[in-house]
Design a protein around this motif. Structure first.
Motif, PDB file in Angstrom:
ATOM      1  N   ARG A 188       0.826  -1.214   0.000  1.00  0.00           N
ATOM      2  CA  ARG A 188       0.000   0.000   0.000  1.00  0.00           C
ATOM      3  C   ARG A 188       0.861   1.266   0.000  1.00  0.00           C
ATOM      4  O   ARG A 188       0.540   2.252  -0.678  1.00  0.00           O
ATOM      5  CB  ARG A 188      -0.913  -0.017   1.230  1.00  0.00           C
ATOM      6  N   LEU A 189       1.964   1.225   0.747  1.00  0.00           N
ATOM      7  CA  LEU A 189       2.819   2.405   0.874  1.00  0.00           C
ATOM      8  C   LEU A 189       3.756   2.587  -0.314  1.00  0.00           C
ATOM      9  O   LEU A 189       4.150   3.710  -0.622  1.00  0.00           O
ATOM     10  CB  LEU A 189       3.638   2.319   2.165  1.00  0.00           C
ATOM     11  N   ALA A 190       4.143   1.490  -0.949  1.00  0.00           N
ATOM     12  CA  ALA A 190       5.114   1.568  -2.046  1.00  0.00           C
ATOM     13  C   ALA A 190       4.635   0.770  -3.251  1.00  0.00           C
ATOM     14  O   ALA A 190       5.315  -0.162  -3.709  1.00  0.00           O
ATOM     15  CB  ALA A 190       6.479   1.067  -1.568  1.00  0.00           C
ATOM     16  N   PRO A 191       3.467   1.123  -3.818  1.00  0.00           N
ATOM     17  CA  PRO A 191       2.938   0.335  -4.935  1.00  0.00           C
ATOM     18  C   PRO A 191       3.812   0.390  -6.181  1.00  0.00           C
ATOM     19  O   PRO A 191       3.759  -0.520  -7.010  1.00  0.00           O
ATOM     20  CB  PRO A 191       1.560   0.968  -5.187  1.00  0.00           C
ATOM     21  N   GLU A 192       4.605   1.434  -6.288  1.00  0.00           N
ATOM     22  CA  GLU A 192       5.488   1.538  -7.453  1.00  0.00           C
ATOM     23  C   GLU A 192       6.684   0.599  -7.345  1.00  0.00           C
ATOM     24  O   GLU A 192       7.361   0.332  -8.346  1.00  0.00           O
ATOM     25  CB  GLU A 192       5.968   2.976  -7.612  1.00  0.00           C
TER      26      GLU A 192
END
Length: 386
Positions: A188-192
């Motif tokens: 969720r925090l780092a979808p990239e």
């Protein structure tokens, strides 16, 4: 300090001598007054477990442990220990595996070879992973927090930094139990950066309208969840309310620690003979001994105190924290808190697979490692080249 340093494991001999003396002088209560397990771990079962612990060879665990590249680095002010095993395959895909309670990184030990070197285990080089297995803060050989704030969210941010430090900008994440919370938050925090997510315990609950419209299968899941909440989550209640009080027994008494951890290791696994019998006694003892020698019974309990205050407490609040990365879920029948696919779809908006297996429980890395390896290969196969 951002250095990554080798961290071989070697428990001092006097700690082993101390454990032997304590096991030789254990005081056990009288037998339970019922034999149906409703009062907890029975005295006969615990006596057998302690007998097995007396014969346990911790040095052989260390040899297995140190045969894998083990490291430590400081993340957000805390020393985190982790296995980092690179594949011999040049195009291996990075994967971070996160455990929960009452487990440990040992849940994934037997999977590391097949994941990193699939060719040597009858698989394809195209399915190779570089594997990172960190111990949660306050678990195993990771440092015990001395300040507030180490919850799944902060841990997810630390894992993102760990993967950066190891040179991985894009990677996959897997988890069950608290590892599912950490992995979900990481996605969720780092979808990239998280190319795909795999969970064995998706974090999703039914809304009131789901309960009202449940089919027979979902009604059975809801009944199982309700029964668990009435009789099962003693560990959640005690560890989220009075972890320090409990911790004295877990640090001072091997019998107390063994009973407390074994309650979950057995109770949440698939103990049917046709399923393999659940978490074996040798696996239990390896795990219990790890908690004992690292002195992490209390710090692992405090994880609940922190995390329960961090976790959204309603299904609607959970659903609001959506996950958009490709997500694959593998469900095992003895999971004490089952989830229906349509509940999960509200939160995990890009659900790529949903596999319900015939055997296994809350600890598939111990109970069904071959199945979990296969599921991980399938889950990340489509995400490697994106």
């Amino acid at each position: 300090m951002t250095e990554i340093e080798p961290f071989p494991v070697s428990i001092p001999e006097h700690d082993l001598d101390d454990l032997r003396a304590r096991l030789d002088h254990v005081r056990l209560p009288e037998a339970e007054t019922v034999r149906d397990g409703t009062q907890g771990v029975g005295v006969d079962r615990l006596r057998s477990l302690l007998d097995a612990w007396r014969e346990h060879d911790w040095r052989s665990v260390e040899q297995r442990w140190n045969a894998l590249p083990h490291f430590r680095t400081r993340l957000d002010g805390l020393n985190i220990a982790f296995w980092h095993v690179r594949s011999p395959e040049p195009d291996a895909f990075p994967l971070v595996l996160t455990h929960g309670w009452p487990g440990s990184v040992l849940e994934f030990e037997s999977m590391i070879g097949p994941l990193t070197d699939p060719v040597a285990h009858g698989g394809s080089a195209a399915d190779a992973f570089d594997v990172v297995v960190p111990a949660l803060p306050g678990f195993g050989f990771s440092e015990r927090p001395s300040e507030l704030g180490w919850n799944p969210g902060r841990t997810a941010r630390a894992w993102a930094e760990l993967m950066t430090r190891l040179g991985y900008q894009r990677f996959g994440a897997h988890g069950g139990d608290w590892g599912a919370y950490v992995s979900t938050e990481l996605a969720r925090l780092a979808p990239e950066r998280v190319a795909a997510l795999h969970l064995t315990m998706p974090i999703a609950s039914p809304l009131p309208e789901d309960v009202a419209t449940a089919d027979d299968a979902e009604k059975a899941m809801i009944a199982k969840r309700d029964m668990f909440m009435r009789t099962g989550p003693t560990h959640v209640v005690v560890q989220s309310v009075l972890p320090q009080t409990l911790g004295y027994s877990l640090l001072d008494s091997p019998a107390g620690l063994a009973a407390w951890l074994s309650q979950g290791l057995v109770g949440f696994s698939d103990t049917r003979p046709e399923a393999g019998g659940g978490v074996s006694v040798p696996q239990q003892i390896d795990d219990i001994a790890l908690y004992w020698f690292t002195g992490t019974g209390a710090s692992a309990a405090r994880w609940y105190w922190e995390s329960v205050r961090w976790v959204p407490h309603t299904a609607a609040a959970q659903n609001a924290q959506t996950v958009t990365v490709p997500t694959a879920c593998t469900l095992f029948p003895a999971e004490p808190f089952p989830v229906a696919k349509r509940w999960a779809e509200r939160r995990y908006r890009n659900l790529t697979s949903w596999n319900e297996r015939e055997y296994g429980g809350h600890f598939p890395g111990w109970e069904q490692p071959g199945v979990l390896v296969s599921e991980l290969r399938d889950a990340f196969r489509r995400s490697r080249d994106r």
